[in-house]
Design an enzyme around this catalytic site. Structure first.
Site, PDB file in Angstrom:
ATOM      1  N   HIS A 234       7.932  17.903 -45.669  1.00 33.26           N
ATOM      2  CA  HIS A 234       7.485  18.553 -46.886  1.00 33.26           C
ATOM      3  C   HIS A 234       8.072  19.962 -46.881  1.00 33.26           C
ATOM      4  O   HIS A 234       7.842  20.741 -45.958  1.00 33.26           O
ATOM      5  CB  HIS A 234       5.965  18.590 -46.957  1.00 33.26           C
ATOM      6  CG  HIS A 234       5.356  17.230 -47.126  1.00 33.26           C
ATOM      7  ND1 HIS A 234       4.195  16.833 -46.490  1.00 33.26           N
ATOM      8  CD2 HIS A 234       5.760  16.153 -47.857  1.00 33.26           C
ATOM      9  CE1 HIS A 234       3.903  15.587 -46.828  1.00 33.26           C
ATOM     10  NE2 HIS A 234       4.847  15.151 -47.660  1.00 33.26           N
ATOM     11  N   GLU A 237       6.096  23.086 -45.924  1.00 36.40           N
ATOM     12  CA  GLU A 237       5.444  23.122 -44.603  1.00 36.40           C
ATOM     13  C   GLU A 237       6.509  23.514 -43.593  1.00 36.40           C
ATOM     14  O   GLU A 237       7.236  22.670 -43.068  1.00 36.40           O
ATOM     15  CB  GLU A 237       4.801  21.765 -44.314  1.00 36.40           C
ATOM     16  CG  GLU A 237       3.693  21.427 -45.319  1.00 36.40           C
ATOM     17  CD  GLU A 237       3.170  20.002 -45.204  1.00 36.40           C
ATOM     18  OE1 GLU A 237       3.490  19.328 -44.203  1.00 36.40           O
ATOM     19  OE2 GLU A 237       2.454  19.571 -46.125  1.00 36.40           O
ATOM     20  N   HIS A 367       4.056  18.860 -39.460  1.00 35.36           N
ATOM     21  CA  HIS A 367       3.581  19.191 -40.804  1.00 35.36           C
ATOM     22  C   HIS A 367       2.719  20.449 -40.754  1.00 35.36           C
ATOM     23  O   HIS A 367       2.644  21.126 -39.737  1.00 35.36           O
ATOM     24  CB  HIS A 367       2.779  18.021 -41.378  1.00 35.36           C
ATOM     25  CG  HIS A 367       3.605  16.820 -41.724  1.00 35.36           C
ATOM     26  ND1 HIS A 367       3.826  16.395 -43.012  1.00 35.36           N
ATOM     27  CD2 HIS A 367       4.281  15.938 -40.938  1.00 35.36           C
ATOM     28  CE1 HIS A 367       4.583  15.320 -43.024  1.00 35.36           C
ATOM     29  NE2 HIS A 367       4.878  15.016 -41.758  1.00 35.36           N
ATOM     30  N   GLU A 459      -0.119  18.153 -37.347  1.00 37.21           N
ATOM     31  CA  GLU A 459      -0.494  19.181 -38.324  1.00 37.21           C
ATOM     32  C   GLU A 459      -0.691  20.480 -37.548  1.00 37.21           C
ATOM     33  O   GLU A 459      -1.587  20.595 -36.720  1.00 37.21           O
ATOM     34  CB  GLU A 459      -1.777  18.778 -39.047  1.00 37.21           C
ATOM     35  CG  GLU A 459      -1.664  17.484 -39.840  1.00 37.21           C
ATOM     36  CD  GLU A 459      -0.928  17.671 -41.164  1.00 37.21           C
ATOM     37  OE1 GLU A 459      -0.696  18.831 -41.552  1.00 37.21           O
ATOM     38  OE2 GLU A 459      -0.599  16.657 -41.817  1.00 37.21           O
TER      39      GLU A 459
END
Length: 636
Positions: A234, A237, A367, A459
């Site tokens: 993404h 990110e 991410h 994450e």
């Protein structure tokens, strides 16, 4: 009446002056060109080396215009080196009314270091920087136009001396061009253990550049596991992208410095790093900067597609067929409907081909937006349930892989760590993806069901685009986790499946009793099966061969065990052949409609080479009414 004579006086005898004396002998003149004021000399001369007859002539040319914009075109890369080198040709040094040519060695050094920056924007190396044509050797009395620049650089590093092994990591954000430069320079510095390569291009034509580390770069070594790390799927990110750039520099530098742990990792593992899967999206996010919320701007690619929803949904196929006794639980083919009914991003296509081309064992996709490790399945086993625990047959392996990263991270597994909205306090910083939130078409599920690769989603934190002051602390928080993750690949069992003549068998299955997910052997018959310690029944099978089963005990104090198999040839019985399931024949039918590989007819140049569309920077030159610098175009 002689036009070359001027009568200055009618005295007797008259005074004449030959115009040839005034007009044809070049004279040194003061350097007044704005973009060449910092060259290591104060006087220049015309005509210059490439033929401009005056300063006005030069300032109206495309060559000087290029020098004025090169810093912006290359995003600061190779600046001011390129500009100073260009000035040495366009506004050459003058001494005693004589033109002095710059040294060929200076040109060759700059070209070697900077040619990749021109490649990155699809620009040809400028003709006036031809090292053989416009530069001379030391024996011809040349000078170094970069001498003062080098002296300043030497002063800057005067207190650092380690034989050139050290790497200064700049904990700042990098443009796509700068990222490409760093990766290529790193590979050049560590050429015996590293190389860069492109896995494809983005929608806007940017290279999806990866860097590889191995004791035999470019080759798969028998029994050496391969791993991949992906960032910036993404575009907004961005922390993962930066961490992977830093990781590449760190691996190179520490290997050269003799760090035994890093040397062991690289000498026993083939590591592939793709810092940016979505460079187009990154440019959108970076244009707004970290102060903007950045929650969605730049997330998608240039087609406005979410790349983590763009992969084939093989999880639904797995759920629909799992109750059958014989069904494919690995290397599930991509359904033809995916190719015909879905808009497929070129970034997705490139990663799918990449996955199919290498025997990856583990993978991490970095991410942002939470602080947790997510593992498959990401798509719920009941599609209507948005938050439902949906484990794979390798649930315990995935949990251990996720815990390896989370526990080695500075704060991720701590129960008292402040989270970003979701509650993972009682889970040690890990979660099943579908239990967190369900979505189809994800990259991690695709890795697991279409290949041998076990991928987790990392994450990295609440802020998708942290400020630059946070980059160094984040590197410290994640460095050990990244290294521990790479070391995890040496867990379980590995071996070679051979026939009676000692030849490796490609595509043989390795199955473990009680785990309905098999893996397959690579090109030369080698395999890697992640397993937790304990007693396991492992079976090797291949079409046209006998099955062989072995009972193995994997102690806790041994990370990886060697288990080889020798299979004997037998007549095939199609009715009993697991490998004869009809759908298996379509696994190799990748891109069946040839959507991405087809070559379109393009305009050809005079020499018969393909002439591509004008690149984005062409407008800098084409709108100013100057002679078009076609010498900057490739294949023209």
């Amino acid at each position: 009446e002689n036009p070359s004579l001027v009568v200055l006086s009618h005295q007797n005898p008259p005074i004449y002056l030959f115009r040839t004396i005034l007009g044809c002998f070049p004279q040194c003149m003061e350097m007044v060109l704005g973009y060449c004021q910092d060259v290591p000399y104060s006087h220049t001369i015309f005509p210059n080396i490439v033929g401009h007859r005056s300063r006005q002539d030069l300032e109206m040319g495309a060559e000087y215009l290029l020098l004025s914009v090169i810093h912006g075109l290359l995003n600061g890369e190779c600046s001011p080196d390129i500009r100073l080198l260009g000035c040495s040709v366009l506004a050459p040094r003058c001494q005693d009314n004589k033109l002095m040519k710059p040294c060929r060695s200076s040109c060759e050094m700059v070209k070697k270091s900077c040619i990749h920056a021109f490649d990155a924007i699809q620009m040809a190396w400028p003709y006036f920087l031809d090292c053989d044509r416009f530069f001379v050797g030391d024996e011809e009395g040349c000078y170094d136009p970069l001498s003062e620049l080098r002296e300043k650089q030497d002063v800057a590093i005067a207190n650092i001396s380690d034989g050139g092994i050290f790497t200064v990591i700049q904990f700042t954000y990098h443009t796509n061009t700068q990222m490409s430069s760093i990766l290529k320079k790193t590979a050049s510095k560590c050429s015996h253990i590293s190389q860069t390569y492109s896995i494809g291009r983005s929608v806007e034509g940017k290279d999806l550049l990866a860097i590889e580390f191995s004791n035999n770069p470019g080759q798969h070594d028998l029994l050496e596991p391969e791993i991949k790390l992906i960032g910036n799927m993404h575009g907004n990110e961005v922390l993962g992208r930066q961490l992977l750039i830093y990781l590449a520099q760190y691996l190179c530098s520490e290997y050269l410095l003799g760090n035994e742990r890093i040397q062991t990792i690289i000498n026993t593992t083939r590591i592939h790093i793709l810092p940016s899967m979505n460079p187009d999206g990154y440019e959108i996010a970076a244009s707004e900067g970290h102060q903007y919320n950045g929650w969605t701007s730049g997330r998608a690619n240039a087609q406005n597609l979410d790349l983590n929803r763009n992969f084939p949904d093989l999880t639904s196929i797995f759920y629909n067929r799992r109750r059958f006794r014989h069904f494919r639980n690995n290397h599930i083919p991509i359904p033809e409907s995916y190719w015909s009914n879905k808009v497929i991003a070129p970034e997705t296509y490139a990663v799918m081909k990449w996955i199919r081309a290498h025997p990856f064992v583990i993978s991490a996709s970095l991410h942002g937006g939470e602080l947790v490790i997510s593992y498959p399945f990401d798509f719920s086993r009941h599609p209507q349930e948005e938050r439902m625990y949906s484990p794979t047959p390798d649930e315990q392996i995935f949990k251990q892989l996720a815990r390896t990263y989370a526990d080695a991270h500075a704060t991720m597994s701590n129960n008292d760590t402040e989270r970003c909205g979701a509650s993972f306090a009682n889970k040690g910083g890990i979660t099943n993806g579908a239990q967190w939130y369900s979505f189809a078409g994800g990259m991690s599920d695709f890795n697991y069901l279409h290949s041998n690769c076990y991928e987790i989603t990392v994450e990295l934190g609440c802020d998708k685009f942290p400020s630059e002051v946070e980059l160094y602390p984040e590197w410290l928080r994640n460095k050990e986790a990244l290294l521990s993750f790479m070391e995890f690949v040496h867990r379980g069992i590995k071996g070679i499946v051979k026939d009676e003549h000692g030849n490796g068998i490609k595509g043989a299955t390795i199955s473990v009793r009680g785990m309905r997910h098999d893996i397959t052997t690579a090109e030369d018959g080698d395999y890697w099966r992640l397993l937790n310690p304990g007693v396991h029944i492992v079976t090797a099978a291949a079409s046209g061969y006998t099955k062989v089963s072995k009972r193995i005990r994997l102690p806790r104090n041994i990370h990886v065990g060697r288990v080889d198999f020798v299979l004997k040839k037998v007549p095939r019985d199609p009715s009993l052949d697991y490998f004869n399931i009809p759908e298996l024949d379509s696994y190799d039918h990748f891109d069946p409609f040839n959507q991405f590989e087809q070559s379109s007819q393009r305009e050809l140049s005079e020499n018969g080479e393909e002439r591509t569309e004008k690149p984005w920077w062409w407008s800098y030159f084409s709108q100013l009414g100057i002679s078009a610098p076609t010498w900057l175009l490739r294949n023209y």
